[in-house]
Design a protein around this motif. Structure first.
Motif, mmCIF file in Angstrom:
data_model
loop_
_atom_site.group_PDB
_atom_site.id
_atom_site.type_symbol
_atom_site.label_atom_id
_atom_site.label_comp_id
_atom_site.label_asym_id
_atom_site.label_seq_id
_atom_site.Cartn_x
_atom_site.Cartn_y
_atom_site.Cartn_z
ATOM 1 N N ALA A 1 0.840 -1.194 0.000
ATOM 2 C CA ALA A 1 0.000 0.000 0.000
ATOM 3 C C ALA A 1 0.876 1.246 0.000
ATOM 4 O O ALA A 1 2.035 1.206 0.399
ATOM 5 C CB ALA A 1 -0.893 -0.008 1.233
ATOM 6 N N MET A 2 0.282 2.343 -0.459
ATOM 7 C CA MET A 2 0.984 3.609 -0.398
ATOM 8 C C MET A 2 0.870 4.130 1.025
ATOM 9 O O MET A 2 -0.214 4.144 1.600
ATOM 10 C CB MET A 2 0.338 4.583 -1.388
ATOM 11 C CG MET A 2 1.020 5.920 -1.496
ATOM 12 S SD MET A 2 2.724 5.804 -2.072
ATOM 13 C CE MET A 2 2.495 5.754 -3.843
ATOM 14 N N GLY A 3 1.972 4.542 1.602
ATOM 15 C CA GLY A 3 1.934 5.052 2.965
ATOM 16 C C GLY A 3 3.163 4.602 3.722
ATOM 17 O O GLY A 3 3.824 3.648 3.322
ATOM 18 N N GLY A 4 3.451 5.278 4.800
ATOM 19 C CA GLY A 4 4.660 4.970 5.550
ATOM 20 C C GLY A 4 4.532 3.693 6.357
ATOM 21 O O GLY A 4 3.655 2.870 6.111
ATOM 22 N N GLY B 1 4.305 -0.466 4.164
ATOM 23 C CA GLY B 1 3.925 0.389 3.039
ATOM 24 C C GLY B 1 5.121 1.039 2.376
ATOM 25 O O GLY B 1 6.241 0.988 2.886
ATOM 26 N N ASP C 1 6.515 4.617 1.180
ATOM 27 C CA ASP C 1 6.283 6.033 1.405
ATOM 28 C C ASP C 1 6.653 6.802 0.143
ATOM 29 O O ASP C 1 7.811 6.801 -0.266
ATOM 30 C CB ASP C 1 7.147 6.491 2.590
ATOM 31 C CG ASP C 1 6.581 7.731 3.234
ATOM 32 O OD1 ASP C 1 5.510 8.174 2.777
ATOM 33 O OD2 ASP C 1 7.208 8.239 4.166
ATOM 34 N N SER D 1 7.724 13.078 -1.636
ATOM 35 C CA SER D 1 6.857 14.236 -1.812
ATOM 36 C C SER D 1 7.329 15.054 -3.005
ATOM 37 O O SER D 1 8.517 15.227 -3.235
ATOM 38 C CB SER D 1 6.831 15.096 -0.553
ATOM 39 O OG SER D 1 8.025 15.804 -0.451
ATOM 40 N N THR E 1 4.781 12.335 -6.699
ATOM 41 C CA THR E 1 3.749 11.341 -6.426
ATOM 42 C C THR E 1 3.521 10.420 -7.621
ATOM 43 O O THR E 1 3.393 9.211 -7.471
ATOM 44 C CB THR E 1 2.435 12.051 -6.064
ATOM 45 O OG1 THR E 1 2.727 13.036 -5.093
ATOM 46 C CG2 THR E 1 1.430 11.086 -5.523
ATOM 47 N N ASN F 1 3.912 6.469 -7.626
ATOM 48 C CA ASN F 1 2.797 5.588 -7.948
ATOM 49 C C ASN F 1 3.148 4.637 -9.072
ATOM 50 O O ASN F 1 2.753 3.471 -9.055
ATOM 51 C CB ASN F 1 1.566 6.408 -8.353
ATOM 52 C CG ASN F 1 0.869 7.001 -7.149
ATOM 53 O OD1 ASN F 1 1.034 6.516 -6.034
ATOM 54 N ND2 ASN F 1 0.092 8.048 -7.378
#
Lengths: 219, 208
Positions: A183-186, A190, A192, A195, A198, A202
């Motif tokens: 999943a996307m996220g820290g 996941g 990260d 920034s 993106t 992705n």
């Protein structure tokens, strides 16, 4: 069909040339179109067509020669580059492509990494999309379905923005040891996103997940 | 062949980017680092010179009505050939310029110079015109990419000088990200064009 084309082409010189032909056509009591189908005009159209034909034929011949001459060298380079990328994501004695693999989700080829005569994992070639368009990646997956490494072979991401993802070994190393779906996220499980980059993040994430799915599907 | 006059036109009075406003798209898009600027500038200069030579050679055989189609075929063929040859025999250069080479086909400086210069002048003059206009384009790219890279990422020559690291002038986190993004391109280009117009007016070289 060709008659219609000629008629259409015949209309083109009408505006550019002076009033002379129109006048001549009027005097002879014929329509403009039939005037331009006269012998002289046919010659002009033929000349245009012939010139363009010669230019395109010469151009395609040259391109064909250069293409045929350079193709073996270029293919060899791409193979070497892919091979090197495969070694960097999952070291093996050699890679055996799974011949009847029908690619999906951008996974273009699935290879078994053979270590000491046994399959030690899988290496996928995956096409994905970033911010700057298509990118090609190589993803290594071990037998338990964990990512062993990710390498980007080709990309057109923006210098200093997208390249913070696709050219950064530290960012790509984040995938190592994760299993799908990522999943996307820290956090531990996941990825990260960087920034400002993106889309590139992705794109890489989608490629890795596609590779994990492909490997899970054949196991 | 007017050696000095053409050089001056290419660099200053008829600068392709700042005065003729040609090739805006590539100018805005790729000037994020010094190495990009050099790469695109050199590729365009080489291809512009070569396509000018060929179009100048062919200018008497191409009928006026189909000239644009013919020029595009010549330019596209040329760019594709250069691309293939680079990929096969100079892979390192091809890797660093890879993104820019296909873009050159649609760079309107090439078609613009074919139409306005090479189709009306001799081979030598056209070749020199290609070099001068290419230099003018490269200089603007360099100016823009130095400014944008400095303000945006705080480096000079990243991806090329100092072993690919570039020289860091201030920490990256102080950089204005905006300058590396498209909006920074528009700002920089606008300021450069304004400066050029101001300079041309003050030296009595025209400008509106």
């Amino acid at each position: 069909m060709s008659g219609l084309k000629e008629k259409l082409q015949a209309r083109l010189p009408k505006k550019a040339e002076t009033a002379k032909p129109e006048k001549a056509a009027k005097e002879k009591g014929r329509s403009l179109v039939s005037y331009f189908q006269s012998q002289k005009d046919r010659k002009y159209i033929l000349r245009l067509t012939a010139t363009l034909l010669v230019i395109t034929v010469v151009a395609s011949a040259l391109l064909g020669i250069v293409y045929a001459q350079t193709k073996p060298t270029i293919d060899k380079r791409i193979r070497e580059k892919t091979e090197a990328a495969m070694r960097s994501v999952l070291e093996a004695d050699y890679y055996r492509s799974i011949a009847d693999y029908a690619g999906e989700n951008g996974v273009t080829s699935l290879n078994e990494a053979v270590v000491g005569g046994r399959v030690g994992g899988y290496v996928c070639e995956v096409d994905s999309n970033g911010f700057g368009g298509a990118m090609s990646l190589v993803v290594g997956v071990d037998l338990e379905g964990f990512v062993t490494g990710v390498a980007v072979i080709k990309h057109s991401e923006t210098q200093n923005i997208g390249t913070k993802v696709v050219e950064s070994e530290a960012v790509l190393a984040d995938f190592e040891g994760l299993s799908g779906p990522i999943a996307m996220g820290g956090g531990e499980e996941g990825f990260d996103a960087v920034s400002g980059a993106t889309y590139s993040s992705n794109g890489v994430l989608a490629a890795v997940n596609a590779a994990l799915d492909a490997v899970a599907a054949i196991q | 062949l007017q050696f000095g006059k053409q050089l001056k036109e290419g660099l200053i009075t008829e600068n392709p980017v700042l005065v003729q406003l040609l090739g805006m798209c590539s100018t805005l898009a790729i000037t994020t680092t010094f190495s990009n600027g050099i790469g695109m500038g050199v590729s365009v200069t080489v291809i512009l010179t070569l396509s000018n030579i060929i179009i100048s050679l062919l200018r008497k055989y191409i009928p006026n009505k189909i000239r644009i189609a013919a020029y595009i075929v010549v330019i596209a063929t040329f760019v594709t050939m250069v691309d293939l040859l680079l990929q096969a025999y100079l892979p390192d250069i091809a890797d660093s310029l890879g993104v820019f080479i296909p873009l050159i086909v649609v760079n309107c400086i090439i078609l613009g110079r074919a139409e306005s210069f090479a189709s009306k002048h001799g081979v030598l003059a056209s070749a020199w015109d290609g070099i001068c206009q290419g230099l003018g384009y490269t200089l603007v790219l360099l100016a823009m990419s130095i400014i944008r890279e400095f303000l945006g990422s705080g480096t000079f020559g990243a991806g090329m000088l100092n072993g690919g690291e570039g020289y860091r002038i201030f920490a990256e986190s102080y950089g204005a990200q905006m300058m590396v993004q498209p909006v920074g391109g528009f700002l920089t280009l606008g300021v450069l064009i304004a400066l050029m117009q101001w300079a041309r007016r003050n030296t009595g070289k025209g400008g509106k």
